[in-house]
Design a protein around this motif. Structure first.
Motif, PDB file in Angstrom:
ATOM      1  N   TRP A  78      25.391  38.867  50.698  1.00 37.41           N
ATOM      2  CA  TRP A  78      24.668  37.658  50.279  1.00 37.41           C
ATOM      3  C   TRP A  78      23.228  37.995  49.902  1.00 37.41           C
ATOM      4  CZ3 TRP A  78      24.618  32.572  49.046  1.00 37.41           C
ATOM      5  CH2 TRP A  78      23.419  31.869  49.208  1.00 37.41           C
ATOM      6  N   LYS A  79      22.577  38.843  50.724  1.00 38.61           N
ATOM      7  CA  LYS A  79      21.182  39.205  50.469  1.00 38.61           C
ATOM      8  C   LYS A  79      21.028  39.908  49.119  1.00 38.61           C
ATOM      9  CE  LYS A  79      19.686  39.713  55.287  1.00 38.61           C
ATOM     10  NZ  LYS A  79      18.425  38.976  55.289  1.00 38.61           N
ATOM     11  N   MET A  80      21.891  40.898  48.838  1.00 38.58           N
ATOM     12  CA  MET A  80      21.753  41.645  47.582  1.00 38.58           C
ATOM     13  C   MET A  80      22.092  40.773  46.371  1.00 38.58           C
ATOM     14  SD  MET A  80      24.995  44.323  47.736  1.00 38.58           S
ATOM     15  CE  MET A  80      24.871  44.712  49.469  1.00 38.58           C
ATOM     16  N   LEU A  81      23.119  39.931  46.487  1.00 39.07           N
ATOM     17  CA  LEU A  81      23.468  39.019  45.390  1.00 39.07           C
ATOM     18  C   LEU A  81      22.348  38.014  45.156  1.00 39.07           C
ATOM     19  CD1 LEU A  81      27.202  38.218  46.268  1.00 39.07           C
ATOM     20  CD2 LEU A  81      26.403  39.685  44.424  1.00 39.07           C
ATOM     21  N   ASN A  82      21.758  37.541  46.253  1.00 41.06           N
ATOM     22  CA  ASN A  82      20.671  36.572  46.181  1.00 41.06           C
ATOM     23  C   ASN A  82      19.484  37.140  45.399  1.00 41.06           C
ATOM     24  OD1 ASN A  82      19.653  33.949  47.042  1.00 41.06           O
ATOM     25  ND2 ASN A  82      18.220  35.090  48.292  1.00 41.06           N
ATOM     26  N   TYR A  83      19.082  38.377  45.730  1.00 38.03           N
ATOM     27  CA  TYR A  83      17.929  38.985  45.065  1.00 38.03           C
ATOM     28  C   TYR A  83      18.218  39.325  43.604  1.00 38.03           C
ATOM     29  CZ  TYR A  83      14.922  39.182  49.131  1.00 38.03           C
ATOM     30  OH  TYR A  83      14.108  38.821  50.184  1.00 38.03           O
ATOM     31  N   PHE A  84      19.453  39.698  43.292  1.00 36.35           N
ATOM     32  CA  PHE A  84      19.779  39.966  41.888  1.00 36.35           C
ATOM     33  C   PHE A  84      19.718  38.669  41.080  1.00 36.35           C
ATOM     34  CE2 PHE A  84      22.078  41.112  38.096  1.00 36.35           C
ATOM     35  CZ  PHE A  84      21.721  42.437  37.902  1.00 36.35           C
ATOM     36  N   ASN A  85      20.187  37.579  41.661  1.00 36.47           N
ATOM     37  CA  ASN A  85      20.125  36.284  40.979  1.00 36.47           C
ATOM     38  C   ASN A  85      18.683  35.771  40.869  1.00 36.47           C
ATOM     39  OD1 ASN A  85      22.936  34.758  40.352  1.00 36.47           O
ATOM     40  ND2 ASN A  85      23.213  36.227  42.002  1.00 36.47           N
ATOM     41  N   ILE A  86      17.844  36.105  41.848  1.00 37.26           N
ATOM     42  CA  ILE A  86      16.415  35.779  41.750  1.00 37.26           C
ATOM     43  C   ILE A  86      15.816  36.521  40.560  1.00 37.26           C
ATOM     44  CG2 ILE A  86      14.151  36.133  42.847  1.00 37.26           C
ATOM     45  CD1 ILE A  86      15.586  35.683  45.548  1.00 37.26           C
ATOM     46  N   ARG A  87      16.171  37.794  40.426  1.00 35.37           N
ATOM     47  CA  ARG A  87      15.680  38.596  39.305  1.00 35.37           C
ATOM     48  C   ARG A  87      16.039  37.958  37.966  1.00 35.37           C
ATOM     49  NH1 ARG A  87      14.224  43.786  38.013  1.00 35.37           N
ATOM     50  NH2 ARG A  87      14.714  44.351  35.866  1.00 35.37           N
ATOM     51  N   LYS A  88      17.262  37.434  37.879  1.00 37.77           N
ATOM     52  CA  LYS A  88      17.759  36.831  36.627  1.00 37.77           C
ATOM     53  C   LYS A  88      17.346  35.360  36.493  1.00 37.77           C
ATOM     54  CE  LYS A  88      20.122  38.861  34.219  1.00 37.77           C
ATOM     55  NZ  LYS A  88      19.760  39.754  33.101  1.00 37.77           N
ATOM     56  N   LYS A  89      16.515  34.885  37.452  1.00 33.29           N
ATOM     57  CA  LYS A  89      16.020  33.500  37.467  1.00 33.29           C
ATOM     58  C   LYS A  89      17.157  32.466  37.517  1.00 33.29           C
ATOM     59  CE  LYS A  89      11.651  34.498  35.159  1.00 33.29           C
ATOM     60  NZ  LYS A  89      10.679  34.117  34.106  1.00 33.29           N
ATOM     61  N   GLN A  90      18.223  32.822  38.235  1.00 30.96           N
ATOM     62  CA  GLN A  90      19.359  31.918  38.397  1.00 30.96           C
ATOM     63  C   GLN A  90      19.153  31.048  39.638  1.00 30.96           C
ATOM     64  OE1 GLN A  90      21.680  31.635  36.207  1.00 30.96           O
ATOM     65  NE2 GLN A  90      21.724  33.531  35.039  1.00 30.96           N
ATOM     66  N   PHE A  91      18.029  30.339  39.667  1.00 33.26           N
ATOM     67  CA  PHE A  91      17.663  29.573  40.858  1.00 33.26           C
ATOM     68  C   PHE A  91      18.608  28.390  41.099  1.00 33.26           C
ATOM     69  CE2 PHE A  91      13.565  31.478  39.416  1.00 33.26           C
ATOM     70  CZ  PHE A  91      13.415  32.348  40.486  1.00 33.26           C
TER      71      PHE A  91
END
Length: 369
Positions: A78-91
């Motif tokens: 969850w943590k790694m997926l969360n940060y990758f989605n933050i990078r892609k601005k998928q808030f």
């Protein structure tokens, strides 16, 4: 506790590189570490299962002990997926995944709880809800086949070395910080009994609601923006100051409200028996404000590459936190005397952290030509 270090803290580096190719390879590093440590935990549980069952608390969990490695893996994933989605601005997708997680958790726990008492509903709810949430965020990555094709062994080794400070400094210090944050729940019952501990944690839970609802989301956006500005050679200080001002504007009214009306609100909402929690709340409101501001902008340490500085503060916080509990025990302090000492400690320590954060932001800007 294992979930904090399961990825070697490499997940924090996912938002830092200029290219998505580097980011997906850092995610791969996190996944490899996650799988390795989770497998090690599974082997440990299998080998020591009978020994663990000698402890009454663990015996109560029984067969569910085997699911600890799975839960740890899912937390790390969850943590790694969360940060990758933050990078892609998928808030929006992060928000949806969080909502799905909460709904599934409540639905499973309540449904199974009606059928069967015990830990079954509680633990299975955690596992199933995490699976649903992870699936939602995973879709944004696996649909990009081109990006997945750029995962390479050479890149993984190179980036693991480049960002080695995360497992080297951030992981052990994060572990000590997590233990420090759990010290009240571990030691307060021994110092002041279960009743006063209950009053403290109800007050703490209510006061922390604004931070838990807003702090993490703002912090994630802040980290992404700071990283982007650094990569684009844009000065970070103005954005940092703007964020701090906004956090103060959000947090100060909450502080004033709780400080002035806390005792009355607790009395009205929770009843006469929780009056003491209302008396504790104004103290914790002061801690809430400084914690809300400082913790939200603390990703500056990761963006600036100052993991050593962050680690120093976390070790300091652990040592000083433990010290005030030991001192309270030896000095025989009454609860509200301890509470005052606790508040002073939190304010001083978070002011030190804020100073280190400011210093790190200044250093980011100094490197920008």
């Amino acid at each position: 506790i294992f979930g904090v270090i399961i990825n070697g803290r490499y997940e924090l580096a996912i938002v830092l590189p200029k290219t998505d190719e580097d980011a997906i390879n850092i995610l791969s590093i996190s996944l490899i570490l996650n799988l390795t440590i989770s497998l090690f935990l599974l082997i440990l549980v299998i080998l020591l299962y009978e020994y663990f069952l000698k402890f009454p608390v663990i015996k109560e969990i029984g067969i569910w002990l085997y699911f600890i490695p799975l839960v740890v893996f899912l937390i790390g994933f969850w943590k790694m997926l969360n940060y990758f989605n933050i990078r892609k601005k998928q808030f929006k997708d992060i928000a949806k995944a969080t909502i799905i997680k909460s709904i599934v958790l409540a639905a499973v726990q309540l449904s199974i709880g009606f059928i069967k008492s015990g830990v079954t509903g509680l633990i299975s709810g955690q596992i199933i809800s995490q699976l649903f949430a992870n699936s939602k965020l995973l879709l944004n990555i696996i649909k990009d086949k081109v990006l997945l094709s750029k995962i390479s062994r050479v890149k993984i080794i190179s980036l693991a070395k480049k960002y080695k400070n995360f497992p080297k400094y951030d992981a052990p210090s994060s572990l000590s910080n997590t233990i420090a944050l759990h010290l009240p729940s571990l030691l307060l019952p021994k110092l002041f009994g279960l009743t006063m501990t209950g009053y403290f944690f109800l007050a703490h839970k209510i006061v922390a609601i604004p931070s838990s609802l807003l702090g993490k989301s703002i912090s994630e956006v802040f980290m992404q923006e700071m990283s982007a500005k650094k990569n684009m050679k844009i000065k970070c200080w103005p954005f940092f100051i703007k964020t701090v001002k906004h956090l103060l504007l959000i947090g100060t009214p909450v502080l004033i409200l709780i400080a002035l009306l806390g005792p009355y609100l607790f009395l009205i909402i929770f009843g006469e028996e929780w009056k003491v929690s209302g008396e504790i709340a104004p103290y914790l409101a002061v801690v809430f404000l400084i914690n809300f501001v400082v913790s939200t902008v603390s990703p500056v340490f990761s963006v600036s590459g100052q993991q050593k500085r962050s680690a120093f503060w976390r070790y300091l916080y652990f040592i000083t936190s433990l010290s005030i509990f030991v001192f309270s025990l030896m000095a025989g302090l009454k609860f509200f005397e301890f509470l005052l000492l606790y508040v002073i400690h939190e304010i001083l320590l978070y002011l030190i952290q804020f100073y280190l954060i400011v210093k790190s932001v200044r250093q980011i800007d100094e490197r920008i030509i």
